[in-house]
Design a protein around this motif. Structure first.
Motif, PDB file in Angstrom:
ATOM      1  N   LEU A 197      12.753 -55.906  53.974  1.00  0.00           N
ATOM      2  CA  LEU A 197      12.354 -55.118  52.818  1.00  0.00           C
ATOM      3  C   LEU A 197      11.557 -53.900  53.285  1.00  0.00           C
ATOM      4  CD1 LEU A 197      12.341 -55.138  49.671  1.00  0.00           C
ATOM      5  CD2 LEU A 197      10.077 -56.221  49.829  1.00  0.00           C
ATOM      6  N   ALA A 198      11.911 -52.726  52.737  1.00  0.00           N
ATOM      7  CA  ALA A 198      11.259 -51.494  53.162  1.00  0.00           C
ATOM      8  C   ALA A 198      10.937 -50.623  51.956  1.00  0.00           C
ATOM      9  CB  ALA A 198      12.134 -50.723  54.141  1.00  0.00           C
ATOM     10  N   TYR A 199       9.847 -49.868  52.095  1.00  0.00           N
ATOM     11  CA  TYR A 199       9.426 -48.938  51.051  1.00  0.00           C
ATOM     12  C   TYR A 199       9.469 -47.529  51.599  1.00  0.00           C
ATOM     13  CZ  TYR A 199       6.234 -46.431  47.908  1.00  0.00           C
ATOM     14  OH  TYR A 199       5.664 -45.522  47.055  1.00  0.00           O
ATOM     15  N   TYR A 200      10.124 -46.623  50.865  1.00  0.00           N
ATOM     16  CA  TYR A 200      10.103 -45.211  51.252  1.00  0.00           C
ATOM     17  C   TYR A 200       8.895 -44.558  50.599  1.00  0.00           C
ATOM     18  CZ  TYR A 200      11.331 -40.410  52.204  1.00  0.00           C
ATOM     19  OH  TYR A 200      11.299 -39.116  52.652  1.00  0.00           O
ATOM     20  N   ASP A 201       7.971 -44.117  51.431  1.00  0.00           N
ATOM     21  CA  ASP A 201       6.717 -43.521  50.965  1.00  0.00           C
ATOM     22  C   ASP A 201       6.850 -42.005  51.025  1.00  0.00           C
ATOM     23  OD1 ASP A 201       4.147 -42.877  50.313  1.00  0.00           O
ATOM     24  OD2 ASP A 201       3.222 -43.750  52.102  1.00  0.00           O
ATOM     25  N   THR A 208       9.323 -42.273  45.475  1.00  0.00           N
ATOM     26  CA  THR A 208      10.272 -43.079  46.225  1.00  0.00           C
ATOM     27  C   THR A 208      11.605 -43.046  45.494  1.00  0.00           C
ATOM     28  OG1 THR A 208      10.571 -45.212  47.369  1.00  0.00           O
ATOM     29  CG2 THR A 208       9.777 -45.289  45.077  1.00  0.00           C
ATOM     30  N   HIS A 209      12.617 -43.658  46.069  1.00  0.00           N
ATOM     31  CA  HIS A 209      13.953 -43.578  45.488  1.00  0.00           C
ATOM     32  C   HIS A 209      14.544 -44.967  45.271  1.00  0.00           C
ATOM     33  CE1 HIS A 209      14.277 -43.203  49.938  1.00  0.00           C
ATOM     34  NE2 HIS A 209      15.080 -44.237  49.746  1.00  0.00           N
ATOM     35  N   GLY A 210      15.230 -45.101  44.139  1.00  0.00           N
ATOM     36  CA  GLY A 210      15.956 -46.327  43.849  1.00  0.00           C
ATOM     37  C   GLY A 210      17.445 -46.125  44.052  1.00  0.00           C
ATOM     38  N   THR A 211      18.240 -46.876  43.319  1.00  0.00           N
ATOM     39  CA  THR A 211      19.683 -46.732  43.419  1.00  0.00           C
ATOM     40  C   THR A 211      20.121 -45.386  42.833  1.00  0.00           C
ATOM     41  OG1 THR A 211      19.948 -47.887  41.299  1.00  0.00           O
ATOM     42  CG2 THR A 211      20.064 -49.221  43.309  1.00  0.00           C
ATOM     43  N   GLU A 212      21.387 -45.074  43.021  1.00  0.00           N
ATOM     44  CA  GLU A 212      21.971 -43.805  42.567  1.00  0.00           C
ATOM     45  C   GLU A 212      21.319 -42.598  43.236  1.00  0.00           C
ATOM     46  OE1 GLU A 212      22.498 -43.462  38.351  1.00  0.00           O
ATOM     47  OE2 GLU A 212      23.061 -45.580  38.133  1.00  0.00           O
ATOM     48  N   LEU A 224      18.195 -51.809  56.020  1.00  0.00           N
ATOM     49  CA  LEU A 224      16.984 -52.121  55.281  1.00  0.00           C
ATOM     50  C   LEU A 224      17.337 -52.521  53.854  1.00  0.00           C
ATOM     51  CD1 LEU A 224      14.663 -49.149  56.348  1.00  0.00           C
ATOM     52  CD2 LEU A 224      14.487 -51.526  57.112  1.00  0.00           C
ATOM     53  N   THR A 225      16.435 -53.221  53.208  1.00  0.00           N
ATOM     54  CA  THR A 225      16.528 -53.500  51.782  1.00  0.00           C
ATOM     55  C   THR A 225      15.526 -52.592  51.087  1.00  0.00           C
ATOM     56  OG1 THR A 225      17.163 -55.820  52.125  1.00  0.00           O
ATOM     57  CG2 THR A 225      16.243 -55.230  49.975  1.00  0.00           C
ATOM     58  N   ASN A 226      16.002 -51.784  50.174  1.00  0.00           N
ATOM     59  CA  ASN A 226      15.169 -50.780  49.515  1.00  0.00           C
ATOM     60  C   ASN A 226      14.311 -51.427  48.427  1.00  0.00           C
ATOM     61  OD1 ASN A 226      14.061 -48.512  48.349  1.00  0.00           O
ATOM     62  ND2 ASN A 226      15.990 -47.717  47.553  1.00  0.00           N
ATOM     63  N   LEU A 227      13.006 -51.374  48.608  1.00  0.00           N
ATOM     64  CA  LEU A 227      12.085 -52.018  47.674  1.00  0.00           C
ATOM     65  C   LEU A 227      12.246 -51.481  46.250  1.00  0.00           C
ATOM     66  CD1 LEU A 227       8.350 -52.789  48.359  1.00  0.00           C
ATOM     67  CD2 LEU A 227       9.056 -51.798  46.191  1.00  0.00           C
ATOM     68  N   ALA A 228      12.352 -50.191  46.101  1.00  0.00           N
ATOM     69  CA  ALA A 228      12.470 -49.609  44.757  1.00  0.00           C
ATOM     70  C   ALA A 228      13.721 -50.107  44.051  1.00  0.00           C
ATOM     71  CB  ALA A 228      12.477 -48.089  44.833  1.00  0.00           C
ATOM     72  N   ALA A 229      14.801 -50.241  44.790  1.00  0.00           N
ATOM     73  CA  ALA A 229      16.034 -50.760  44.199  1.00  0.00           C
ATOM     74  C   ALA A 229      15.859 -52.218  43.797  1.00  0.00           C
ATOM     75  CB  ALA A 229      17.189 -50.627  45.186  1.00  0.00           C
ATOM     76  N   VAL A 245       2.400 -53.359  47.028  1.00  0.00           N
ATOM     77  CA  VAL A 245       1.609 -54.365  47.749  1.00  0.00           C
ATOM     78  C   VAL A 245       2.072 -55.762  47.375  1.00  0.00           C
ATOM     79  CG1 VAL A 245      -0.690 -55.370  48.019  1.00  0.00           C
ATOM     80  CG2 VAL A 245      -0.393 -52.875  48.042  1.00  0.00           C
ATOM     81  N   ASP A 246       2.326 -55.999  46.102  1.00  0.00           N
ATOM     82  CA  ASP A 246       2.798 -57.315  45.662  1.00  0.00           C
ATOM     83  C   ASP A 246       4.149 -57.655  46.277  1.00  0.00           C
ATOM     84  OD1 ASP A 246       0.545 -57.698  44.144  1.00  0.00           O
ATOM     85  OD2 ASP A 246       1.474 -57.122  42.243  1.00  0.00           O
ATOM     86  N   ALA A 247       5.007 -56.649  46.422  1.00  0.00           N
ATOM     87  CA  ALA A 247       6.328 -56.893  47.021  1.00  0.00           C
ATOM     88  C   ALA A 247       6.222 -57.103  48.524  1.00  0.00           C
ATOM     89  CB  ALA A 247       7.251 -55.710  46.722  1.00  0.00           C
ATOM     90  N   ASN A 248       5.182 -56.563  49.150  1.00  0.00           N
ATOM     91  CA  ASN A 248       4.877 -56.752  50.569  1.00  0.00           C
ATOM     92  C   ASN A 248       6.043 -56.353  51.488  1.00  0.00           C
ATOM     93  OD1 ASN A 248       3.347 -57.430  52.828  1.00  0.00           O
ATOM     94  ND2 ASN A 248       4.024 -59.578  52.799  1.00  0.00           N
ATOM     95  N   PRO A 249       6.351 -55.075  51.566  1.00  0.00           N
ATOM     96  CA  PRO A 249       7.434 -54.640  52.457  1.00  0.00           C
ATOM     97  C   PRO A 249       7.082 -54.855  53.921  1.00  0.00           C
ATOM     98  CG  PRO A 249       6.186 -52.756  51.668  1.00  0.00           C
ATOM     99  CD  PRO A 249       5.701 -53.939  50.872  1.00  0.00           C
ATOM    100  N   GLU A 250       8.098 -55.136  54.718  1.00  0.00           N
ATOM    101  CA  GLU A 250       7.913 -55.305  56.158  1.00  0.00           C
ATOM    102  C   GLU A 250       7.897 -53.970  56.891  1.00  0.00           C
ATOM    103  OE1 GLU A 250      10.281 -58.495  58.029  1.00  0.00           O
ATOM    104  OE2 GLU A 250      11.036 -58.884  56.013  1.00  0.00           O
TER     105      GLU A 250
END
Length: 367
Positions: A197-201, A208-212, A224-229, A245-250
């Protein structure tokens, strides 16, 4: 650049990641191998038909990302005007006219009109500079506004349409093949790997960006797995740090315009920050829909999946030797004299914001 108004950020991110709900220039190039045959009529991002009567001999690239596209397919010889500055410093501008203002990004109508080009290639952000487009139209100059890209396939279409606009269809198709071969190497090598799991900061306000978005595909293609998605987000969004923080990206991925993740202080409780699992990617490569996206993917793979990268590094070099770093097939199979990024610098989010704010008449503070 700190935004004065949240709405400006929203508009910019919509321009760069989602785009207007109109038929784009990509719709005119759906065939696998379009031919550069003129007169050529296409529907661009304004929703209007644009006709190019003859193969262009002179082209102006309106924004840095447009210059990136033209250079990446071997169309630089037709470019007579382009933004010259920090956003195109890795291109050889030579004696081409600088059509930008002091910021190196905002087009100046008088400079463009003075060149009287056969066609102007314009990124989608031009739609927010109606006065400029009207001035060029009044001067009888043909302008093709590119569609936005919400996927890697859309990036290919930007390349393909640029080939049609500049008369370099073969170069565009070669660049697409180069992209595809690199993408296939990444995807095959990562097929059985875990996707942490990763977060784009992206900076202030939790950008950050989600799908589409093509940025989402950059991250997932890089393993990577996109946290926002995962949070159900679409397009560019502002995600509260508590959610992250709750999602806790690696891992945290961030643009290299900053020395460290912009939101690191608010994300100290995450595995990514505590273990130093952060990846800086080229801001232009990550924010602009051009061939350079393959290098953003490579950077992430190298950091997150180092063993995989060691296995495929030679294969990637072989592809570059076959096509040249700019995506054009080499006659002698040798590598291009230019380095990877010299052919494809992109037009980063900072430059896009400068251009948008100039078009809207809004003054902003630097990020």
């Amino acid at each position: 650049m700190r935004r004065q108004l949240a709405v400006i950020l929203t508009v910019l991110l919509t321009v760069s990641a989602i785009g207007p709900a109109v038929a784009g220039a990509g719709a005119a190039a759906q065939e696998s191998h379009p031919q550069c045959e003129y007169p050529l009529t296409m529907t661009d991002a304004t929703g209007e038909d644009v006709t190019i009567e003859d193969e262009p001999e002179s082209v102006v690239t309106l924004y840095p990302g447009d210059a990136q596209l033209a250079y990446s397919i071997g169309a630089e010889d037709t470019v007579v005007g382009m933004p010259v500055g920090q956003y195109t410093e890795s291109l050889d501008a030579g004696d081409r006219t600088d059509i930008s203002g002091d910021d190196g990004a905002t087009p100046v109508a008088e400079e463009i009109i003075g060149l009287n080009p056969d066609v102007v290639l314009a990124a989608n952000v031009a739609l927010y500079n109606e006065d400029l487009l009207e001035q060029l139209e009044d001067a009888g100059i043909t302008v093709v506004v590119l569609d936005t890209a919400t996927s890697l396939e859309d990036v290919r279409e930007n390349v393909r349409v640029t080939g049609q606009v500049t008369g370099e269809c073969d170069g565009a198709e070669a660049t697409i093949r180069w992209m595809d071969e690199r993408l296939e190497i990444y995807e095959d090598a990562l097929e059985n790997e875990s996707a942490p799991l990763a977060y784009y900061d992206g900076g202030e306000n939790g950008n950050t960006h989600g799908t589409e978005t093509f940025q989402h595909e950059v991250m997932t293609t890089a393993g990577l797995t996109n946290l926002a998605a995962e949070e159900g987000q679409t397009g560019w969004v502002r995600l509260n740090s508590e959610v992250v923080v709750d999602a806790n990206p690696e891992w945290i991925v961030y643009p290299d315009r900053t020395e460290s993740p912009p939101s690191a202080g608010a994300l100290e409780g995450t595995t990514a920050v505590s273990e130093g699992n952060v990846v800086a990617v080229d801001d232009n490569a990550m924010s602009q829909p051009g061939p350079n996206v393959v290098y953003a993917i490579e950077t992430i793979v190298e950091e997150v999946h180092p063993d995989v990268y060691d296995d495929i590094e030679g294969d990637l070099e072989d592809v570059d030797e076959e096509y040249g770093d700019d995506g054009n097939e080499s006659d002698d199979g040798s590598e291009s004299d230019e380095d990877d990024e010299s052919a494809i610098p992109g037009f980063g989010a900072t430059a896009a914001l400068v251009a948008l704010l100039a078009a809207a008449g809004v003054v902003a503070r630097r990020r």
